[in-house]
Design a protein around this motif. Sequence first.
Motif, PDB file in Angstrom:
ATOM      1  N   ILE A 187       0.857  -1.199   0.000  1.00 31.05           N
ATOM      2  CA  ILE A 187       0.000   0.000   0.000  1.00 31.05           C
ATOM      3  C   ILE A 187       0.885   1.239   0.000  1.00 31.05           C
ATOM      4  CG2 ILE A 187      -1.632   1.351   1.386  1.00 31.05           C
ATOM      5  CD1 ILE A 187      -2.884  -1.384   2.232  1.00 31.05           C
ATOM      6  N   GLU A 188       1.915   1.231   0.832  1.00 29.92           N
ATOM      7  CA  GLU A 188       2.831   2.378   0.899  1.00 29.92           C
ATOM      8  C   GLU A 188       3.629   2.522  -0.395  1.00 29.92           C
ATOM      9  OE1 GLU A 188       5.088   1.776   4.479  1.00 29.92           O
ATOM     10  OE2 GLU A 188       3.441   2.516   5.733  1.00 29.92           O
ATOM     11  N   ALA A 213      -6.623  -0.473  -8.154  1.00 31.13           N
ATOM     12  CA  ALA A 213      -6.565  -0.924  -6.765  1.00 31.13           C
ATOM     13  C   ALA A 213      -5.561  -0.089  -5.971  1.00 31.13           C
ATOM     14  CB  ALA A 213      -6.198  -2.402  -6.697  1.00 31.13           C
ATOM     15  N   ASN A 214      -4.427   0.235  -6.583  1.00 29.40           N
ATOM     16  CA  ASN A 214      -3.428   1.054  -5.886  1.00 29.40           C
ATOM     17  C   ASN A 214      -3.957   2.456  -5.616  1.00 29.40           C
ATOM     18  OD1 ASN A 214      -0.660  -0.233  -5.368  1.00 29.40           O
ATOM     19  ND2 ASN A 214      -1.266  -1.061  -7.343  1.00 29.40           N
ATOM     20  N   ILE A 215      -4.700   3.009  -6.551  1.00 29.24           N
ATOM     21  CA  ILE A 215      -5.289   4.333  -6.334  1.00 29.24           C
ATOM     22  C   ILE A 215      -6.327   4.266  -5.223  1.00 29.24           C
ATOM     23  CG2 ILE A 215      -6.769   6.112  -7.370  1.00 29.24           C
ATOM     24  CD1 ILE A 215      -5.303   5.481 -10.056  1.00 29.24           C
ATOM     25  N   MET A 273      -7.193   5.751  -0.286  1.00 25.35           N
ATOM     26  CA  MET A 273      -8.286   6.210   0.560  1.00 25.35           C
ATOM     27  C   MET A 273      -8.584   5.225   1.689  1.00 25.35           C
ATOM     28  SD  MET A 273      -9.105   9.107  -0.595  1.00 25.35           S
ATOM     29  CE  MET A 273      -7.411   9.371  -1.104  1.00 25.35           C
ATOM     30  N   PHE A 274      -8.056   4.007   1.576  1.00 19.46           N
ATOM     31  CA  PHE A 274      -8.286   2.971   2.579  1.00 19.46           C
ATOM     32  C   PHE A 274      -6.954   2.321   2.959  1.00 19.46           C
ATOM     33  CE2 PHE A 274     -12.124   3.490   0.104  1.00 19.46           C
ATOM     34  CZ  PHE A 274     -13.108   3.558   1.086  1.00 19.46           C
ATOM     35  N   PRO A 275      -6.023   3.119   3.523  1.00 18.35           N
ATOM     36  CA  PRO A 275      -4.690   2.581   3.815  1.00 18.35           C
ATOM     37  C   PRO A 275      -4.682   1.537   4.927  1.00 18.35           C
ATOM     38  CG  PRO A 275      -4.911   4.800   4.696  1.00 18.35           C
ATOM     39  CD  PRO A 275      -6.150   4.532   3.891  1.00 18.35           C
ATOM     40  N   ASP A 276      -5.826   1.345   5.578  1.00 20.13           N
ATOM     41  CA  ASP A 276      -5.906   0.343   6.640  1.00 20.13           C
ATOM     42  C   ASP A 276      -5.976  -1.082   6.100  1.00 20.13           C
ATOM     43  OD1 ASP A 276      -8.452   0.373   5.528  1.00 20.13           O
ATOM     44  OD2 ASP A 276      -9.496   0.572   7.452  1.00 20.13           O
ATOM     45  N   GLY A 277      -6.059  -1.220   4.770  1.00 20.98           N
ATOM     46  CA  GLY A 277      -6.099  -2.552   4.171  1.00 20.98           C
ATOM     47  C   GLY A 277      -7.486  -3.164   4.121  1.00 20.98           C
ATOM     48  N   GLU A 300     -11.464  -7.406  -1.255  1.00 17.93           N
ATOM     49  CA  GLU A 300     -12.026  -7.021  -2.549  1.00 17.93           C
ATOM     50  C   GLU A 300     -10.984  -7.169  -3.657  1.00 17.93           C
ATOM     51  OE1 GLU A 300     -13.722  -2.905  -4.448  1.00 17.93           O
ATOM     52  OE2 GLU A 300     -14.261  -3.358  -2.372  1.00 17.93           O
ATOM     53  N   PHE A 301      -9.749  -6.785  -3.383  1.00 20.46           N
ATOM     54  CA  PHE A 301      -8.698  -6.908  -4.386  1.00 20.46           C
ATOM     55  C   PHE A 301      -8.421  -8.379  -4.704  1.00 20.46           C
ATOM     56  CE2 PHE A 301      -6.881  -2.739  -2.484  1.00 20.46           C
ATOM     57  CZ  PHE A 301      -7.845  -1.996  -3.145  1.00 20.46           C
TER      58      PHE A 301
END
Length: 196
Positions: free
Chosen positions: A100-101, A167-169, A173-177, A182-183
């Motif tokens: 994510i980072e 998915a990366n974009i 907005m949902f960095p908590d994973g 869904e991914f």
Amino acid sequence: MPKIIDHDQRRREIIAVAKKLIIQGGFEAATMRSIVAEAGFANGALKRYFPSKDSIVAATFQSVLAEMGQRIAEGDPTSDPVQALRHHLESTLPLDTYRIESGRVLLALWEHSVANEELAALYRRHLRDWRALLAERIAAARGRDEPADAPEVIQLAGEAINMSIGANITSLMFPDGSLIPEFRAYVDRLMRRIAD
């Protein structure tokens, strides 16, 4: 006796600092001044390794892309072609905090590359290589003796890339994973389509 400096290690440290600053505050946070301060170098020391912010940006961009390439390569391409393809797809998705980072860094650098032709060319080359490798993996997974440049294979490769970028974009907005399930479901659906 003079201290021996590992210059390659210093470059890696500078890139890691730039990446950290981009993750924390976006592209604008990674100024030459903030990188020097965070890395603990003297003001003039940074120029020895990177003459400009653009050179640090390019090195950071290449570093994140190389990390993605390493994750992909960790799957054994000589194993089951279906599993190799699944591994490839999952390697490019934000399925853990680290990825994510890394996606956050890539997106900041993509935006910067719009105004920097050298970075844009680097990323376009990466996209072409990514599409070609995916097309090879998709053709192998389908097991139909199709060439990697068959129209349907190329279309599926493009969809996989767009899925990954989207998915990366979205993960910004949902960095908590919370979107990881869904991914993973995206991958399952695409794998079913590829097998059809």
